[in-house]
Design a protein around this motif. Sequence first.
Motif, short mmCIF file in Angstrom:
data_model
loop_
_atom_site.label_atom_id
_atom_site.label_comp_id
_atom_site.label_asym_id
_atom_site.label_seq_id
_atom_site.Cartn_x
_atom_site.Cartn_y
_atom_site.Cartn_z
N ARG A 103 0.96 -1.19 -0.03
CA ARG A 103 -0.03 -0.06 0.11
C ARG A 103 0.95 1.22 -0.06
O ARG A 103 0.61 2.38 -0.62
CB ARG A 103 -0.79 -0.07 1.23
N LEU A 104 2.05 1.47 0.66
CA LEU A 104 2.85 2.47 0.78
C LEU A 104 3.53 2.52 -0.34
O LEU A 104 3.86 3.92 -0.66
CB LEU A 104 3.78 2.17 1.86
N ALA A 105 3.70 1.72 -1.22
CA ALA A 105 4.37 1.76 -2.54
C ALA A 105 3.45 2.31 -3.49
O ALA A 105 3.98 2.93 -4.62
CB ALA A 105 4.72 0.47 -3.02
N LEU A 106 2.19 2.82 -3.48
CA LEU A 106 1.21 3.20 -4.23
C LEU A 106 1.20 4.58 -4.01
O LEU A 106 1.19 5.09 -2.62
CB LEU A 106 -0.13 2.62 -4.29
N PRO A 107 0.98 5.45 -5.06
CA PRO A 107 0.56 6.79 -4.63
C PRO A 107 -0.84 6.93 -3.77
O PRO A 107 -1.66 6.23 -3.98
CB PRO A 107 0.33 7.56 -6.14
N ARG A 108 -1.05 7.58 -3.02
CA ARG A 108 -2.25 8.12 -2.15
C ARG A 108 -3.41 8.03 -2.97
O ARG A 108 -4.50 7.53 -2.52
CB ARG A 108 -2.26 9.55 -1.35
#
Length: 421
Positions: A188-193
């Motif tokens: 999840r943190l690897a994706l843009p918000r």
Amino acid sequence: MLAQWQREHGDVVHARIRPEHFVMVSDPERVRELLVANHDGLIRWERGMRVFSRIHGHSVLIAEGEAWHGKRHTLQANFSRSEALAFVPAITAAAERAMARWPARSEAWPIEDELTSLAMTVILHMVFSEGIGEEALSVARAVRVLGEAANKDMFLPASGPDWLPWKRARRQSLALLNGLIGRHVAARLALPRDAWPDDLLSRLLDQHRLDAAAWPLRAVRDECMTAFLAGHDTVAATLTWWTWCMAANPDAQAAAREEVNRVLGEAAPTAGHLASLACVRRTLQETMRLYPAAPVLFSRRSTRPVALGPWLLPEGVMFTVPVQLIHHDPRWFPEPGVFRPERFDPAVTTIPHGAYLPFGAGPRVCLGQHLALTEMTVVAALLLRRWAVSAPEGMVPPRAVMNVTLKPDRPLRLRLSVPPA
């Protein structure tokens, strides 16, 4: 033992088990007085919390005082009744996909394993917007290993380090679950918000972005772990016992199926249908009476003098609330060993407050109770529409054993068949 104490000494029993003073409370009025009126003067049993913190970290399950209040306040909106009802389409889709793989007939279908996998899929979708996939069986085994280890550890004065050779299974099981949670958080943190789905993980990560000191990533992972474990284990255990109750009580099963067919027909369940599935809901309520997932609530210790009826009990007393004993008390539930869903019909019920505690009571009542009831009602309705369940030839009725939650002593298998027209 607790039942014997009640028979011999009544509903409020003091036992001196050095170094502790224990008080068992099994009177509904006194239970509510303890858990509601005196909630701010109680903490959960320290040893039990230390054992569970090795799995759950410092999540809302473990925290006390202001730390608990802040976590509970943050999480509450995610588990409200309206959020649970909004999740009905996702529950329905997950259940339909899972049940499409079940056979039309089976002489001994591993229904407990299948319901556990389904419950994992539902809660993981709620937390991470993804299902469990091929990991289901290994994760289920890991949860069982950790539960058995926790049960043993709680009654020892201290826990040995995980590097001890005989703790290999526990060590591997915890690593598997930590890996499951950690991979989802990292992905999840690897994706843009703006690419994040609207689920519990995204909402917790937003808290982290707003206040990393109050919500470090460790806290986010802890809450995801607790949501996953508590969110599937109790549901799977209750649905497993419910299928056994249906198999052992064919008339109740037939009545619930008739309601499902009348209310749903061939339609997919929606939030609007749930209120009309009263008979199905009562079968679940009666299952939770007979087989409460938490047969004894976490013991509480008083942090100040506690007034309980005519008694004033000092600081430091340990209180135990035996839920299953209360649920089987003939004063509140006539013929307590008989499966009678009609006792929960609001038109005839006389159950006193505090006598029915499947989710606990007071401010620490189960956070996920609305989601659990919604999920169980949808799954039960879909199962009844597709199958009749019965006991295989020569089957010995399952015996309830404590493994964090109340489970059958061996994995439950039932006969599946096409329901009568």
